[in-house]
Design an enzyme around this catalytic site. Structure first.
Site, PDB file in Angstrom:
ATOM      1  N   ASP A 160     -17.492   2.719  36.690  1.00  0.00           N
ATOM      2  CA  ASP A 160     -16.305   2.447  37.538  1.00  0.00           C
ATOM      3  C   ASP A 160     -15.053   2.779  37.037  1.00  0.00           C
ATOM      4  OD1 ASP A 160     -14.660   1.012  39.789  1.00  0.00           O
ATOM      5  OD2 ASP A 160     -15.862  -1.304  39.691  1.00  0.00           O
TER       6      ASP A 160
ATOM      7  N   GLU B 293      -0.046  -2.030   9.969  1.00  0.00           N
ATOM      8  CA  GLU B 293       0.048  -2.341   9.047  1.00  0.00           C
ATOM      9  C   GLU B 293      -0.662  -3.944  10.075  1.00  0.00           C
ATOM     10  OE1 GLU B 293       4.243  -2.110   7.086  1.00  0.00           O
ATOM     11  OE2 GLU B 293       4.250  -3.198   8.703  1.00  0.00           O
TER      12      GLU B 293
ATOM     13  N   HIS C  12       4.642   3.261  11.172  1.00  0.00           N
ATOM     14  CA  HIS C  12       5.401   4.391  10.830  1.00  0.00           C
ATOM     15  C   HIS C  12       4.671   5.468  10.670  1.00  0.00           C
ATOM     16  CE1 HIS C  12       7.971   1.495   7.698  1.00  0.00           C
ATOM     17  NE2 HIS C  12       8.162   1.239   9.006  1.00  0.00           N
TER      18      HIS C  12
ATOM     19  N   GLU D 189      10.015  10.864   9.362  1.00  0.00           N
ATOM     20  CA  GLU D 189       8.873   9.412   9.368  1.00  0.00           C
ATOM     21  C   GLU D 189       9.329   8.417  10.487  1.00  0.00           C
ATOM     22  OE1 GLU D 189       7.302   5.731   6.729  1.00  0.00           O
ATOM     23  OE2 GLU D 189       9.342   6.848   6.159  1.00  0.00           O
TER      24      GLU D 189
ATOM     25  N   ARG E  45      15.509   4.374   3.715  1.00  0.00           N
ATOM     26  CA  ARG E  45      15.040   3.888   4.291  1.00  0.00           C
ATOM     27  C   ARG E  45      15.373   2.506   5.370  1.00  0.00           C
ATOM     28  NH1 ARG E  45       9.008   4.106   2.731  1.00  0.00           N
ATOM     29  NH2 ARG E  45       8.926   4.858   0.405  1.00  0.00           N
TER      30      ARG E  45
ATOM     31  N   GLU F  31       1.041   5.117   9.679  1.00  0.00           N
ATOM     32  CA  GLU F  31       0.803   3.998   8.285  1.00  0.00           C
ATOM     33  C   GLU F  31       0.474   2.099   9.310  1.00  0.00           C
ATOM     34  OE1 GLU F  31       3.832   3.842   5.904  1.00  0.00           O
ATOM     35  OE2 GLU F  31       4.263   5.849   5.731  1.00  0.00           O
TER      36      GLU F  31
ATOM     37  N   ARG G 281       9.827   5.144  11.874  1.00  0.00           N
ATOM     38  CA  ARG G 281       9.522   4.069  11.801  1.00  0.00           C
ATOM     39  C   ARG G 281       9.859   2.518  12.784  1.00  0.00           C
ATOM     40  NH1 ARG G 281      10.041   3.730   6.310  1.00  0.00           N
ATOM     41  NH2 ARG G 281      11.016   1.306   6.549  1.00  0.00           N
TER      42      ARG G 281
ATOM     43  N   GLU H 202       1.281  -6.574   2.000  1.00  0.00           N
ATOM     44  CA  GLU H 202       2.649  -5.878   2.611  1.00  0.00           C
ATOM     45  C   GLU H 202       3.332  -7.614   1.951  1.00  0.00           C
ATOM     46  OE1 GLU H 202       4.587  -4.431   3.762  1.00  0.00           O
ATOM     47  OE2 GLU H 202       3.656  -2.740   3.967  1.00  0.00           O
TER      48      GLU H 202
ATOM     49  N   GLU I  93      -1.843  -3.548   4.620  1.00  0.00           N
ATOM     50  CA  GLU I  93      -1.514  -2.257   5.447  1.00  0.00           C
ATOM     51  C   GLU I  93      -2.999  -1.036   4.490  1.00  0.00           C
ATOM     52  OE1 GLU I  93       1.051   1.662   4.353  1.00  0.00           O
ATOM     53  OE2 GLU I  93       2.354  -0.632   4.810  1.00  0.00           O
TER      54      GLU I  93
END
Length: 443
Positions: free
Chosen positions: A53, A133, A244, A332, A315, A131, A334, A188, A195
């Site tokens: 359903d 976490e 990420h 990447e 970063r 990645e 983030r 982390e 992670e």
């Protein structure tokens, strides 16, 4: 499935001693759902599919047109290693179909498949590596989750053997048994935050793996008396959890983002892909950061990216190009968090990147300064804007972005819009503890 493939799958199920099968799929919010069937229904599931359903699933169907079918993808067959040996359970991830056999337009897995097909028409395959976490919190005696820390560790910390280390080990062993190629795990930044990274793959396989990862992590944690949560920001004042996403395009077996003679050894394709993602990022964020709580993580000061820009290795940028080159060249993104639906998130990232490539968009200059340390004047001088600050704003950007809406389809866009409106209204009209603390005695 053709008859011979069905016979081989049934033989494998029999040889594995399976007693029950879970037919798993995801709603548009990315919440895994499943129907459990006894093994004697396996042949029916593999040939005709199993009906359910759809009106009971968020964003799927109305009650007057609710019949749907689950059709297992044989490649996703895996035994659930934490289930009892005497009543072994295996899992298939399923595609959702309508009774006449057509794929259901609101199935997130189908939406990703469609977008991957568009990339294939241009000669590209799309790989992703997330990645994830997550937090491990204590539970009350009656089994309710809390935000009480299980450990006081920090980034990459080592500690004497404790429950957190044991649970992380058990999660990795279970995922390995399920076919994951685990690359690394660590504690982390925040207390009780962890992670576990697994190897990249094609985007469909990776999206399946993200759903499996979260399901397995929660199950193993629960067996150890802990609650695993992928909520982006469960505790004020500490880092939130991100997801990420490392992404790359391949063409003719070669990494299309790599050019040994290009600036930073990046190809024009890579730069146009980055430009496309940056152009559409405000609409993407509604999908990659899908709940009110997502925007409690996307604030300055906690390492989460809030400024729209890109850089090589920096970063503090929203999009980072990690150092490895050659076949490992990738971008990447983030900002996404692990509450997102991975199928929809990968689909809109890919669609945005392809838009950049098809239209030859030019990426802005790389931002090589620490964006977190910039003043508002510095940001304005560099032309760096911010991501949406709340779910309502992000939802408006999604609705106004024709590439994102076209990728998701009208059915899913309408569903996501309704969810965002409902959640935002509930949030903005609630009286929060902060307000009571701030105003009750003053006024």
């Amino acid at each position: 499935m053709i008859e011979n493939d069905v016979a081989q799958m049934l033989e494998r199920i029999h040889n594995d001693g399976i007693k029950f099968l879970r037919l798993q799929f995801s709603d548009i919010e990315g919440i895994p759902k499943n129907i459990a069937i006894p093994v004697n229904q396996a042949e029916k599931a593999l040939t005709d599919g199993i009906g359910f359903d759809g009106s009971s699933i968020t964003g799927f169907a109305s009650i007057e047109a609710s019949d749907m079918l689950l059709k297992p993808d044989p490649r996703t067959y895996t035994i659930l290693p934490w289930r009892p040996e005497e009543a072994r359970v295996a899992r298939f991830i399923c595609d959702v179909h309508l009774p006449d056999g057509r794929p259901f337009e609101g199935d997130p897995r189908y939406i990703l498949k469609k977008t991957l097909s568009k990339a294939a028409e241009l000669g590209f395959s799309f790989n992703t590596g997330p990645e994830l976490e997550f937090f491990l919190f204590r539970m009350t005696e009656d089994g309710k989750p809390t935000t009480a820390y299980q450990d006081e560790g920090g980034y990459f910390d080592l500690a004497p053997t404790d429950l957190a280390e044991d649970v992380r080990r058990d999660i990795i062993l279970a995922l390995t048994d399920m076919g994951f190629d685990i690359e690394a795990s660590h504690h982390e930044v925040a207390q009780s935050q962890h992670e576990i990274d697994f190897k990249y793959s094609d985007a469909l396989t990776t999206a399946d793996n993200v759903v499996t990862f979260k399901f397995a992590t929660k199950s193993i944690a629960l067996q150890n008396g802990l609650h695993a949560t992928f909520m982006p920001k469960p505790v004020y004042g500490i880092n939130g959890s991100g997801m990420h996403i490392n992404a790359s395009l391949f063409k003719d077996g070669k990494n299309a983002f790599y050019d040994p003679d290009g600036p930073l050894q990046l190809s024009d394709t890579a730069r146009m892909f980055i430009a496309g993602v940056l152009k559409h990022i405000r609409g993407i964020v509604r999908v990659s950061n899908p709940i009110v709580n997502s925007y409690k993580r996307l604030v300055p000061g906690y390492e989460a990216p809030v400024y729209i820009g890109w850089s090589a290795s920096n970063r503090s940028a929203l999009i980072r190009v990690p150092a490895p080159r050659g076949s490992s060249t990738r971008v990447e993104l983030r900002c996404p968090d692990p509450s997102c639906n991975p199928y929809l998130t990968f689909a809109v990232i890919l669609a945005a990147g392809l838009d950049g490539i098809k239209n030859g968009l030019a990426a802005p200059g790389s931002t090589d300064k620490n964006i977190f340390a910039m003043t508002p004047e510095d940001l304005a001088a560099e032309g760096i804007d911010m991501l949406p600050g709340d779910l309502h704003t992000a939802n408006q950007y999604m609705l106004s972005d024709h590439i994102i809406c076209e990728t998701l389809g009208s059915h899913v866009v309408a569903g996501l819009d309704a969810i965002a409106r409902s959640e935002w209204d509930a949030f903005r009209t609630a009286v929060h503890p902060w307000e009571v603390e701030q105003y009750l005695s003053r006024y």
